[in-house]
Design a protein around this motif. Structure first.
Motif, PDB file in Angstrom:
ATOM      1  N   ASP A  27       0.863  -1.179   0.246  1.00  0.00           N
ATOM      2  CA  ASP A  27       0.177   0.000  -0.086  1.00  0.00           C
ATOM      3  C   ASP A  27       0.814   1.413   0.121  1.00  0.00           C
ATOM      4  N   ARG A  31       1.174   7.032  -0.415  1.00  0.00           N
ATOM      5  CA  ARG A  31       0.115   5.729  -0.329  1.00  0.00           C
ATOM      6  C   ARG A  31      -0.281   5.596  -1.872  1.00  0.00           C
ATOM      7  N   ASP A  35      -7.526   5.447  -3.584  1.00  0.00           N
ATOM      8  CA  ASP A  35      -6.855   4.505  -2.657  1.00  0.00           C
ATOM      9  C   ASP A  35      -7.746   3.234  -2.817  1.00  0.00           C
ATOM     10  N   THR A  36      -7.399   2.021  -2.235  1.00  0.00           N
ATOM     11  CA  THR A  36      -8.208   0.831  -2.396  1.00  0.00           C
ATOM     12  C   THR A  36      -9.393   1.028  -2.024  1.00  0.00           C
ATOM     13  N   GLN A  37      -9.819   1.861  -0.729  1.00  0.00           N
ATOM     14  CA  GLN A  37     -11.077   2.068  -0.494  1.00  0.00           C
ATOM     15  C   GLN A  37     -12.025   2.988  -0.963  1.00  0.00           C
ATOM     16  N   GLY A  38     -11.346   3.444  -2.416  1.00  0.00           N
ATOM     17  CA  GLY A  38     -12.054   4.295  -3.200  1.00  0.00           C
ATOM     18  C   GLY A  38     -12.128   5.917  -2.760  1.00  0.00           C
ATOM     19  N   ASN A  39     -11.048   6.241  -1.797  1.00  0.00           N
ATOM     20  CA  ASN A  39     -11.105   7.520  -1.378  1.00  0.00           C
ATOM     21  C   ASN A  39     -10.046   8.150  -2.431  1.00  0.00           C
TER      22      ASN A  39
END
Ligand code: UDP
Length: 241
Positions: free
Chosen positions: A19, A79, A180-184
């Motif tokens: 990450d 990130r 990012d991986t959470q869609g942020n």
């Protein structure tokens, strides 16, 4: 170390953590879609320091960025994000392609900050996008488009005020964002004299006042001095924590 990607101004390396990526800023400079190439001595370190300081400061204002820390003068840990292939440009004063494409005179103060979207594609020459082209190409959703615009305008308000405190006018600049991986949505890439037009408020002459990559693009000379001047004024205000 194995590179993930080498761009015009930066090299991206993996780290032990999937990450987190390591960005190494280079002294290489390109302009006019990489048709003009050169080196600006010390640029990698200067741009990394300016960007790191501005990202940290923007974070303190509530803007989410990819910045983690700066393990070495020209290295930034970030990130891992999926970059949206759109260059978000904000303009306060007419310059560059806006003047070339519309005939507006350089230096005209715009009635409101202009937000523009360009496709990040060197082969196509980074064409200007309309809102609908952006949606047709599925580069972002309507919601993300709204968010990009609102982030860009907020960042413009903060940066304009900050640079003014350094006696520098923020003419225009380019931002890149990633998910990012959470869609942020996170502010990514860099904010530096490579990606901003910065005019020295202490100088009146249109060539003398240029403190950014236009010195390289237009062969104005004293490129390194200009970058150092921005670094000094920015870091004087923002102590890196
Ligand atoms: N910019 C950038 N990367 C690009 C294109 C533009 O960082 O690939 C920045 C540029 O430094 C300026 C702003 O975005 O601060 C607007 O650039 P413009 O569209 O006027 O393009 P230019 O005249 O540089 O071709």
């Amino acid at each position: 170390m194995e590179k993930i990607y080498e761009g015009k101004a930066k090299i991206l390396y993996p780290t032990d953590d999937k990450d987190i990526l390591l960005t190494q800023f280079k002294d290489d400079a390109t302009a006019f879609n990489a048709q003009k190439r050169g080196t600006i001595k010390g640029k990698g370190e200067i741009n990394c320091q300016i960007s790191s300081a501005l990202f940290q400061w923007l974070e303190s204002k509530g803007i989410a960025t990819h910045f983690i820390d700066q393990p070495a003068p020209r290295q930034m840990r970030v990130r891992a994000v999926k970059i949206i292939p759109v260059e978000v440009v904000v303009r306060n004063i007419a310059a560059g392609s806006l003047c070339r494409q519309t005939g507006l005179a350089e230096g005209i103060v715009l009635p409101f900050p202009l937000v523009e979207f360009y496709l990040k594609n060197d082969e196509l020459g980074d064409p200007l996008l309309t809102r609908d082209r952006l949606l047709v190409l599925e580069l972002a959703t309507t919601e993300q488009l709204k968010q990009l615009r609102s982030f860009a305008l907020k960042i413009n308000t903060y940066l304009t005020e900050f640079f003014a405190s350094c006696q520098i006018t923020l003419v225009d600049f380019k931002l890149e964002f990633g998910l990012d991986t959470q869609g942020n949505l996170l502010l990514a890439d860099e904010i530096s004299p490579d990606t901003c037009r910065l005019w020295d408020q202490q100088k009146n002459d249109p060539s003398d006042r240029v403190l950014d990559k236009d010195r390289f693009r237009r062969d104005l000379g004293e490129v390194e001095t200009a970058y150092q001047e921005v670094q000094q004024r920015v870091l004087e205000k923002l102590v890196i924590g």
